[in-house]
Motif scaffolding. Structure first.
Motif, PDB file in Angstrom:
ATOM      1  N   GLY A  81       0.578   4.063  -6.229  1.00 41.28           N
ATOM      2  CA  GLY A  81       0.961   3.230  -5.094  1.00 41.28           C
ATOM      3  C   GLY A  81       1.269   1.797  -5.457  1.00 41.28           C
ATOM      4  N   ALA A  82       0.908   1.393  -6.683  1.00 43.96           N
ATOM      5  CA  ALA A  82       1.038  -0.011  -7.069  1.00 43.96           C
ATOM      6  C   ALA A  82       2.482  -0.488  -7.024  1.00 43.96           C
ATOM      7  CB  ALA A  82       0.453  -0.219  -8.463  1.00 43.96           C
ATOM      8  N   ALA A  83       3.410   0.358  -7.474  1.00 47.26           N
ATOM      9  CA  ALA A  83       4.807  -0.068  -7.536  1.00 47.26           C
ATOM     10  C   ALA A  83       5.337  -0.441  -6.160  1.00 47.26           C
ATOM     11  CB  ALA A  83       5.664   1.041  -8.145  1.00 47.26           C
ATOM     12  N   ALA A  84       4.887   0.258  -5.127  1.00 51.89           N
ATOM     13  CA  ALA A  84       5.403   0.015  -3.782  1.00 51.89           C
ATOM     14  C   ALA A  84       4.703  -1.143  -3.086  1.00 51.89           C
ATOM     15  CB  ALA A  84       5.278   1.279  -2.932  1.00 51.89           C
ATOM     16  N   VAL A  85       3.393  -1.253  -3.248  1.00 52.32           N
ATOM     17  CA  VAL A  85       2.651  -2.235  -2.449  1.00 52.32           C
ATOM     18  C   VAL A  85       2.530  -3.589  -3.133  1.00 52.32           C
ATOM     19  CG1 VAL A  85       1.347  -0.394  -1.341  1.00 52.32           C
ATOM     20  CG2 VAL A  85       0.359  -1.585  -3.301  1.00 52.32           C
ATOM     21  N   LEU A  86       2.887  -3.682  -4.414  1.00 48.90           N
ATOM     22  CA  LEU A  86       2.807  -4.964  -5.120  1.00 48.90           C
ATOM     23  C   LEU A  86       4.184  -5.520  -5.461  1.00 48.90           C
ATOM     24  CD1 LEU A  86      -0.165  -4.272  -7.592  1.00 48.90           C
ATOM     25  CD2 LEU A  86      -0.239  -5.302  -5.310  1.00 48.90           C
ATOM     26  N   ASP A  87       5.242  -4.955  -4.861  1.00 52.39           N
ATOM     27  CA  ASP A  87       6.594  -5.387  -5.223  1.00 52.39           C
ATOM     28  C   ASP A  87       7.150  -6.468  -4.309  1.00 52.39           C
ATOM     29  OD1 ASP A  87       6.973  -3.931  -2.932  1.00 52.39           O
ATOM     30  OD2 ASP A  87       8.544  -2.622  -3.730  1.00 52.39           O
ATOM     31  N   GLY A  88       6.405  -6.862  -3.270  1.00 54.06           N
ATOM     32  CA  GLY A  88       6.889  -7.893  -2.362  1.00 54.06           C
ATOM     33  C   GLY A  88       8.087  -7.470  -1.541  1.00 54.06           C
ATOM     34  N   ASN A  89       8.273  -6.176  -1.366  1.00 56.41           N
ATOM     35  CA  ASN A  89       9.425  -5.649  -0.631  1.00 56.41           C
ATOM     36  C   ASN A  89       8.932  -4.954   0.633  1.00 56.41           C
ATOM     37  OD1 ASN A  89      11.711  -4.411   0.336  1.00 56.41           O
ATOM     38  ND2 ASN A  89      12.272  -3.416  -1.593  1.00 56.41           N
ATOM     39  N   LEU A  90       9.292  -5.498   1.786  1.00 56.08           N
ATOM     40  CA  LEU A  90       8.856  -4.946   3.060  1.00 56.08           C
ATOM     41  C   LEU A  90       9.339  -3.520   3.271  1.00 56.08           C
ATOM     42  CD1 LEU A  90       7.597  -5.447   5.921  1.00 56.08           C
ATOM     43  CD2 LEU A  90       9.846  -6.292   6.613  1.00 56.08           C
ATOM     44  N   TYR A  91      10.424  -3.156   2.634  1.00 59.13           N
ATOM     45  CA  TYR A  91      11.075  -1.878   2.925  1.00 59.13           C
ATOM     46  C   TYR A  91      10.666  -0.760   1.969  1.00 59.13           C
ATOM     47  CZ  TYR A  91      13.571  -4.906   6.033  1.00 59.13           C
ATOM     48  OH  TYR A  91      13.858  -5.814   7.023  1.00 59.13           O
ATOM     49  N   THR A  92       9.609  -0.994   1.191  1.00 61.63           N
ATOM     50  CA  THR A  92       8.986   0.074   0.413  1.00 61.63           C
ATOM     51  C   THR A  92       7.542   0.207   0.878  1.00 61.63           C
ATOM     52  OG1 THR A  92       8.310  -1.456  -1.348  1.00 61.63           O
ATOM     53  CG2 THR A  92      10.447  -0.361  -1.590  1.00 61.63           C
ATOM     54  N   ASP A  93       6.961   1.396   0.696  1.00 60.85           N
ATOM     55  CA  ASP A  93       5.596   1.608   1.176  1.00 60.85           C
ATOM     56  C   ASP A  93       4.958   2.759   0.422  1.00 60.85           C
ATOM     57  OD1 ASP A  93       5.997   4.264   2.692  1.00 60.85           O
ATOM     58  OD2 ASP A  93       7.504   2.979   3.640  1.00 60.85           O
ATOM     59  N   TYR A  94       3.664   2.886   0.617  1.00 61.51           N
ATOM     60  CA  TYR A  94       2.930   4.028   0.067  1.00 61.51           C
ATOM     61  C   TYR A  94       1.816   4.373   1.046  1.00 61.51           C
ATOM     62  CZ  TYR A  94       0.723   7.206  -3.217  1.00 61.51           C
ATOM     63  OH  TYR A  94       0.212   8.326  -3.818  1.00 61.51           O
ATOM     64  N   THR A  95       1.631   5.669   1.285  1.00 69.47           N
ATOM     65  CA  THR A  95       0.588   6.132   2.195  1.00 69.47           C
ATOM     66  C   THR A  95      -0.601   6.640   1.386  1.00 69.47           C
ATOM     67  OG1 THR A  95       2.196   6.723   3.902  1.00 69.47           O
ATOM     68  CG2 THR A  95       0.009   7.732   4.045  1.00 69.47           C
ATOM     69  N   PHE A  96      -1.747   6.019   1.615  1.00 65.11           N
ATOM     70  CA  PHE A  96      -2.976   6.410   0.927  1.00 65.11           C
ATOM     71  C   PHE A  96      -3.765   7.356   1.829  1.00 65.11           C
ATOM     72  CE2 PHE A  96      -1.763   2.292  -0.755  1.00 65.11           C
ATOM     73  CZ  PHE A  96      -1.892   2.475  -2.126  1.00 65.11           C
ATOM     74  N   PRO A  97      -4.363   8.374   1.251  1.00 67.38           N
ATOM     75  CA  PRO A  97      -5.129   9.327   2.069  1.00 67.38           C
ATOM     76  C   PRO A  97      -6.356   8.677   2.689  1.00 67.38           C
ATOM     77  CG  PRO A  97      -5.438   9.773  -0.275  1.00 67.38           C
ATOM     78  CD  PRO A  97      -4.362   8.742  -0.177  1.00 67.38           C
ATOM     79  N   GLY A  98      -6.797   9.238   3.809  1.00 66.48           N
ATOM     80  CA  GLY A  98      -7.969   8.710   4.491  1.00 66.48           C
ATOM     81  C   GLY A  98      -9.185   8.647   3.588  1.00 66.48           C
ATOM     82  N   GLY A  99     -10.005   7.629   3.781  1.00 63.69           N
ATOM     83  CA  GLY A  99     -11.207   7.458   2.977  1.00 63.69           C
ATOM     84  C   GLY A  99     -10.974   6.800   1.636  1.00 63.69           C
ATOM     85  N   THR A 100      -9.748   6.331   1.383  1.00 62.78           N
ATOM     86  CA  THR A 100      -9.426   5.705   0.094  1.00 62.78           C
ATOM     87  C   THR A 100     -10.133   4.358  -0.047  1.00 62.78           C
ATOM     88  OG1 THR A 100      -7.267   6.769  -0.098  1.00 62.78           O
ATOM     89  CG2 THR A 100      -7.557   4.693  -1.278  1.00 62.78           C
ATOM     90  N   THR A 101     -10.594   4.078  -1.261  1.00 60.80           N
ATOM     91  CA  THR A 101     -11.078   2.748  -1.629  1.00 60.80           C
ATOM     92  C   THR A 101     -10.174   2.207  -2.728  1.00 60.80           C
ATOM     93  OG1 THR A 101     -13.386   3.225  -1.060  1.00 60.80           O
ATOM     94  CG2 THR A 101     -12.983   1.411  -2.592  1.00 60.80           C
ATOM     95  N   LEU A 102      -9.515   1.087  -2.459  1.00 58.79           N
ATOM     96  CA  LEU A 102      -8.608   0.473  -3.428  1.00 58.79           C
ATOM     97  C   LEU A 102      -9.292  -0.720  -4.075  1.00 58.79           C
ATOM     98  CD1 LEU A 102      -5.257   0.440  -1.380  1.00 58.79           C
ATOM     99  CD2 LEU A 102      -6.014   2.133  -3.064  1.00 58.79           C
ATOM    100  N   THR A 103      -9.145  -0.836  -5.387  1.00 57.04           N
ATOM    101  CA  THR A 103      -9.687  -1.980  -6.122  1.00 57.04           C
ATOM    102  C   THR A 103      -8.539  -2.864  -6.578  1.00 57.04           C
ATOM    103  OG1 THR A 103     -11.590  -0.691  -6.899  1.00 57.04           O
ATOM    104  CG2 THR A 103     -11.078  -2.729  -8.080  1.00 57.04           C
ATOM    105  N   LEU A 104      -8.570  -4.121  -6.151  1.00 55.76           N
ATOM    106  CA  LEU A 104      -7.571  -5.115  -6.537  1.00 55.76           C
ATOM    107  C   LEU A 104      -8.225  -6.136  -7.458  1.00 55.76           C
ATOM    108  CD1 LEU A 104      -5.925  -5.702  -3.057  1.00 55.76           C
ATOM    109  CD2 LEU A 104      -4.746  -4.772  -5.047  1.00 55.76           C
TER     110      LEU A 104
END
Length: 439
Positions: A81-104
């Motif tokens: 999911g990193a490529a989509a959510v860290l690219d600064g582009n509003l028109y890309t996205d990634y759906t994470f499954p329920g219960g996900t814990t993301l570490t930044l």
């Protein structure tokens, strides 16, 4: 000849005066010479002048105020999911499954986190510095979180439902960039100065022009926007981007209170009967009455009865607002919202293009405003509409000006508790919170 002699005489007289003055000053200096001259002639030593005291050096004061926050480079423990959510582009996205814990993670401490969600996440938790911080309670798609415990590594813990994320940004301490949206909900005890009912995302700019930047930024008033339909619930291909463009447009227009949206999907309606049959008049009136009672505005403003260009939903919005401003003051109508918020009789209601042109209230969006960086409210509205990227394909739509039948400067007073407008250049004429307090 006589004139030449006179001029020569005057010149000689002036020269004699100057010579006499010079001799006088020279003799005065000789008489008033200090004792230093006498000491030199007598061989006495001249005492040294007493030096001025040197002040003790003190601590240098710290600069007042913060500097600009730095945008931090992030790493995400979910490579897919990193490529989509860290690219600064509003028109890309990634759906994470329920219960996900993301570490930044970042090299420097994260003080602020800005998340652009593609779906409403519900309540979620941010973990940092060994502490848990609840987030998501406000229901914002674009949410900025100021960390209680800044840290270089943080966790985002989401509930059981899948969550779509479009972008994530992190910042160091300091003033955030202007694109970061720090929304807040308007409290019931504050009340709105202006409540604007807009049929669709972007109508608040096309047909109301510089109203939001003028009254929000230049006048410093509380402007609340209420959308009558939701593109978030629509299946059209590019409409999933429209709520984000609406938020970006409102933020650019200097709105700072998160908009409310009637949770009905946007549908094509070519006439008033189409719109009334699809949505139902009472559905619209109930939503409008609830917002009027909730925000207790001094002024309500909405679309033209003509639907501007004949749009069915615009017409439905206009006619149902006419009903709603009456119903909101009656506790017997829509009693559920009356019980929750109380009733409210709106002091003034305006419709776009309403009434005779000679009686119109014309708003000045062309003034150069320091609060807008020396731009006019109209230019700011144009910049805000450009945030609606997917709508730029429609060349016939833009922020309508004086020379257009849909002129965004022109409004008519439909209903008033304070009599007619006199100056006819200000929606707030004759009304204030002091005159109409929230009880």
């Amino acid at each position: 000849m006589k004139r030449k002699l006179l001029v020569l005489t005057i010149v000689l007289f002036v020269l004699l005066l100057l010579v006499s003055l010079a001799l006088f000053l020279q003799s005065r200096d000789a008489v008033d010479a200090p004792a230093e001259t006498e000491a030199l002639s007598s061989g006495e030593e001249i005492p040294e002048a007493t030096p001025l005291p040197t002040p003790e050096p003190g601590p240098v004061p710290d600069p007042v105020g913060q500097g600009a926050a730095a945008q931090l480079k992030l790493t995400l423990d979910a490579p897919q999911g990193a490529a989509a959510v860290l690219d600064g582009n509003l028109y890309t996205d990634y759906t994470f499954p329920g219960g996900t814990t993301l570490t930044l993670s970042a090299e420097d401490e994260i003080f602020a986190l800005y998340v652009v969600f593609g779906t409403y996440p519900g309540d979620w938790t941010l973990r940092s510095g060994g502490e848990e911080q609840p987030c998501g309670q406000d229901g914002f798609l674009h949410e900025c979180v100021f960390l209680d415990c800044p840290d270089t590594s943080i966790e985002l813990v989401f509930p059981d439902e899948d969550v779509m994320i479009r972008d994530v940004y992190a910042f160091s301490d300091g003033y955030l960039p202007t694109f970061v949206q720090t929304w807040r909900n308007l409290r019931e005890d504050e009340g709105a100065d202006i409540l604007l009912f807009s049929s669709h995302y972007d109508d608040e700019l096309l047909f109301f022009g510089g109203l939001i930047p003028y009254y929000s930024a230049v006048r410093g008033l509380r402007v609340q926007v209420a959308y009558m339909t939701s593109n978030y619930l629509t299946d059209f291909a590019n409409y999933r981007f429209r709520p984000h463009e609406a938020l970006n447009g409102l933020w650019t227009a200097c709105a700072r209170f998160y908009p409310v949206t009637n949770e009905v999907p946007d549908r094509e309606c070519y006439s008033y009967p189409d719109a009334a049959s699809i949505y139902g008049e009472d559905t619209f009136v109930a939503f409008e009455v609830e917002q009027i009672r909730r925000f207790k505005p001094l002024v309500v403003v909405t679309h033209a009865e003509s639907g501007e260009y004949g749009h069915g939903v615009h017409m439905l919005t206009a006619y149902t607002v006419e009903r709603a401003v009456e119903a909101a003051a009656d506790p017997a109508q829509f009693p559920e919202s009356a019980e929750r918020y109380g009733v409210w009789d709106t002091p003034k209601t305006y419709l776009h293009l309403y009434g005779d042109w000679s009686e119109s209230t014309m708003l000045n969006y062309e003034l150069i405003a320091p609060e807008l960086g020396l731009l006019s409210p109209f230019r700011v509205a144009e910049a805000a509409y450009r945030q609606h990227v997917t709508q730029q394909q429609w060349v016939g739509f833009y922020v309508f000006s004086y020379d257009h039948p849909h002129d965004s400067h022109r409004f008519g007073l439909y209903r008033s508790l304070v009599g007619p407008d006199e100056e006819k250049n200000d929606l707030m004429e004759h009304v204030s919170r002091e005159l109409f307090p929230i009880k």
